[in-house]
Design a protein around this motif. Sequence first.
Motif, short mmCIF file in Angstrom:
data_model
loop_
_atom_site.label_atom_id
_atom_site.label_comp_id
_atom_site.label_asym_id
_atom_site.label_seq_id
_atom_site.Cartn_x
_atom_site.Cartn_y
_atom_site.Cartn_z
N ALA A 185 0.85 -1.19 0.00
CA ALA A 185 0.00 0.00 0.00
C ALA A 185 0.88 1.24 0.00
O ALA A 185 1.87 1.31 0.73
CB ALA A 185 -0.91 0.00 1.23
N LYS B 218 1.38 0.73 -7.49
CA LYS B 218 0.02 1.08 -7.90
C LYS B 218 0.03 1.82 -9.24
O LYS B 218 -0.72 1.47 -10.16
CB LYS B 218 -0.62 1.97 -6.83
N ALA C 224 -4.02 -2.90 -2.92
CA ALA C 224 -3.08 -2.43 -1.91
C ALA C 224 -3.13 -3.33 -0.68
O ALA C 224 -4.21 -3.67 -0.20
CB ALA C 224 -3.41 -1.00 -1.52
N GLU C 225 -1.97 -3.68 -0.20
CA GLU C 225 -1.89 -4.60 0.93
C GLU C 225 -1.31 -3.89 2.16
O GLU C 225 -0.31 -3.18 2.06
CB GLU C 225 -0.99 -5.77 0.56
N ALA C 226 -1.93 -4.13 3.28
CA ALA C 226 -1.38 -3.64 4.54
C ALA C 226 -1.05 -4.86 5.42
O ALA C 226 -1.50 -5.97 5.16
CB ALA C 226 -2.38 -2.74 5.25
N ARG D 28 -8.84 4.18 7.71
CA ARG D 28 -7.70 4.34 6.79
C ARG D 28 -6.50 4.97 7.48
O ARG D 28 -5.80 5.81 6.91
CB ARG D 28 -8.13 5.17 5.58
N ILE E 151 -3.19 4.99 5.66
CA ILE E 151 -2.93 3.74 4.94
C ILE E 151 -4.24 3.31 4.29
O ILE E 151 -5.24 3.12 4.99
CB ILE E 151 -2.48 2.60 5.89
N GLU E 152 -4.21 3.16 3.00
CA GLU E 152 -5.40 2.68 2.31
C GLU E 152 -5.10 1.28 1.79
O GLU E 152 -4.14 1.09 1.04
CB GLU E 152 -5.73 3.62 1.15
N ALA E 153 -5.90 0.32 2.19
CA ALA E 153 -5.57 -1.07 1.81
C ALA E 153 -6.84 -1.87 1.54
O ALA E 153 -7.86 -1.67 2.19
CB ALA E 153 -4.77 -1.73 2.93
N GLN E 154 -6.74 -2.77 0.56
CA GLN E 154 -7.86 -3.67 0.26
C GLN E 154 -7.65 -5.06 0.84
O GLN E 154 -8.55 -5.88 0.83
CB GLN E 154 -8.08 -3.80 -1.26
N SER E 155 -6.41 -5.35 1.25
CA SER E 155 -6.15 -6.69 1.78
C SER E 155 -5.16 -6.60 2.92
O SER E 155 -4.29 -5.72 2.93
CB SER E 155 -5.62 -7.61 0.66
N PHE E 156 -5.30 -7.51 3.87
CA PHE E 156 -4.40 -7.54 5.03
C PHE E 156 -3.66 -8.86 5.08
O PHE E 156 -4.27 -9.92 4.96
CB PHE E 156 -5.19 -7.34 6.33
#
Lengths: 251, 251, 251, 251
Positions: free
Chosen positions: A146, A151, A163-165, A204, A216-221
């Motif tokens: 992320a 990106k 984006a991954e966190a 976020r 932090i903007e993330a779609q997956s952890f």
Amino acid sequence: MTSVDINCDMGESFGNYIVGNDAAIFPYITSCNIACGAHAGDPYHIEKTIDLAIAHGVQIGAHPGYPDLQGFGRRVIPMPKEELSASIKFQVAALKGLVESKGHSLAYVKPHGALYNQMARNKETARWVIQAIKSIDRNLKIMGLAGSHIKDIAQEEDLVFVAEAFADRQYELNGELRSRNLENAVLTDTYKAADQILSIALYRKARTLNGQEVSIEAQSFCIHGDNPKAVDILKHITHILKENGINKMHF
Amino acid sequence: MTSVDINCDMGESFGNYIVGNDAAIFPYITSCNIACGAHAGDPYHIEKTIDLAIAHGVQIGAHPGYPDLQGFGRRVIPMPKEELSASIKFQVAALKGLVESKGHSLAYVKPHGALYNQMARNKETARWVIQAIKSIDRNLKIMGLAGSHIKDIAQEEDLVFVAEAFADRQYELNGELRSRNLENAVLTDTYKAADQILSIALYRKARTLNGQEVSIEAQSFCIHGDNPKAVDILKHITHILKENGINKMHF
Amino acid sequence: MTSVDINCDMGESFGNYIVGNDAAIFPYITSCNIACGAHAGDPYHIEKTIDLAIAHGVQIGAHPGYPDLQGFGRRVIPMPKEELSASIKFQVAALKGLVESKGHSLAYVKPHGALYNQMARNKETARWVIQAIKSIDRNLKIMGLAGSHIKDIAQEEDLVFVAEAFADRQYELNGELRSRNLENAVLTDTYKAADQILSIALYRKARTLNGQEVSIEAQSFCIHGDNPKAVDILKHITHILKENGINKMHF
Amino acid sequence: MTSVDINCDMGESFGNYIVGNDAAIFPYITSCNIACGAHAGDPYHIEKTIDLAIAHGVQIGAHPGYPDLQGFGRRVIPMPKEELSASIKFQVAALKGLVESKGHSLAYVKPHGALYNQMARNKETARWVIQAIKSIDRNLKIMGLAGSHIKDIAQEEDLVFVAEAFADRQYELNGELRSRNLENAVLTDTYKAADQILSIALYRKARTLNGQEVSIEAQSFCIHGDNPKAVDILKHITHILKENGINKMHF
């Protein structure tokens, strides 16, 4: 209602060498990154892992890495573009074919270890890898750090970026992960890891060691499956997310 | 007008280790069996070989083998069904994906070395391998030893079988290849090799050492690319076939 | 006073892949068989294991196997004499050199897995391996299956033979180990394993499943370190041996 | 009377992959650097090469490299001190043991490829490697780039240093080898290569591309065996040296 994706690296066993606790982890995740036989994994364990993912309804991603079993993909192997590109294509193609042979489809690619970091550090490497993935299947999504330039490059190549966190890694004020060479780089406290997911998913934002906020903007952890407490962490996260009305669902 | 297919093993180089003379051989063949990274080949050399095949309009087959670089796939590696099957799927899927990424398609699979022989010797192994190939793509043809039970098994699995004969190997009265452990197993004479192709292509017959006739029905002829005289043999065969009104064309 | 030697396979980790619990086991054994990098082990883990052995005063043996990391040395790899012999020499020489670089000496060689069994099954293989070991150092002792022809061959080659029995494997009436393909091949009961050592050490006898006596003469007992209960078994054995006035001491 | 040593890399074949023309080269050299199975070579080819060296009375050195078969030891593999050190010890110990098993002794160690260059570039790496070699045998000489800091480090560790010059590489005014990334880095002319040896051996001087003199002091000269003209070059060098009253003899 907000929903989050939880991913974990899987299928990294090799022959008699078993790593991770894949069977116990699958019930708690929504996406899995399956090794492709270069930095880890062998065809038998890879196929078994695909079967497990399908049985648990978990979305499948390819997890290619530097061809370096001895170093587990954690060392940067100097490779010219043509070699790195061919290796990525080979790995992704193999995984894609195996998944499709079972009537399912490969959803995304998350590069592994030193390759993941090298892509976040070096635009050229990122572009080589993304173009290699695209040449195999332009519908594959790219999962990467992320806030990184990955990106932009994915978007320039018309691929969707995810984006991954990290649940269990400390963030710095600039949005980067705190280096593992420093103290307190890893959140070993199950509660803190769950809080970090919650904070990023709902607001976020993560907090630095000093307590400052960082966006932090993330779609997956990501949860690290080789952590001996991985299952405990996952159970707790599942509980906390539910309590806060957040759905676990793959992107 | 009769036509024959000439196939050759390709893409077996690994890193700094170069085998075969692929670039010189491609102009003379109609099908190529490309290594899949288990017994030989690495992604870079495999991709380069695919590009060469496409540039020369040569039909592409996958050439999977036992995962045994040290033994070059010439040793039987004892593997239970699940491991062998996963390895074949992985190899074929990788090659198929690489070929398709270039807008072409994989036409067939010819197993390599010890695996090729083991399939001709053992029905169970043959079925495992054929089912593995079928699970990746049911349109792939299976190339195997002419006159063997592999034909029956491929047909039971609804896959097309392509019978292969050898230009440069001596046949026995029962239709088998003369063992390499015996004298005169290999035809080193360029003219005899060409004659054998001609005789099988035109009359479906080869001759034993004693001069007796043996029936051989084949759709493809193998030339060994690691033979230092391979290019000379191929040139001569091309000439002889033309003189006899036989067209070189892939099946 | 009777004394027994307890040996365990060690140093089999590879890169990021960790097997066994070497540090916990060392306090309880008197000899260790250290992998040599062919079927398992890498130089870093091998050296670390040598250091641990020295720190615990544990006698060191080399544990060479078929060069087959993927199969962990548990598959018979068909190798002509020259190749097998060179591989064994290479492995033993490397381990010997590492041990001697620390001012200690290599005491013995115990072949691993499929090679161990192949030597007990096939006299030719046994002789090849023993002659290879002898060429590196004629003072090395050969550890092999108690009651096998390996003893005769070692003695013909003027090497000392050390007969090995298994604490946790069921014996058959002919003195062979009960096949792992049959039920009850492994003694999972800690007490039974200790009893078997005691019975062989004190009376040179084990009992079959039917309770019949079978003669077993052994100088060393193997404990499988990859057994999750290995440390418990070792603690119990240590206790039982002490109670019975038997000393743990390397041969 | 002046004498020079001519060395060549040997034993780099792996399984079915053959490199170099070892048998043809041995009659013309006085020292050989034998691969140790990490960047190249397998035990069978290594042992065969040792036998050839002994048969030709050629002095034997170990030629360890980064553990990287795919990259042939030409890529820097990032390894912490303990891993690199253990790998070097393992490689040198294996070769030493094999040579000694034949009643001969290992004379020196010449690191290979990227490791050779990394040692000339980085003092820490040089010290790690030299200390690892010393721990195996303090009588081993260290062969390295003439004019580099490796000499100082070897001497600080009380090991004898052997300075190496290259017959077929262009020198720069600062005594370094002209980078292979630049034009004219390699002397392809057999006569120029022989002249360079002569000039360094007799006058301790080479000439740059501009014709300027640069001082080079060397005890051994390397010929690249994978050069297809290697045998021709060696024949010519032998002739020229004889004409100029220079003896070929190992250091």
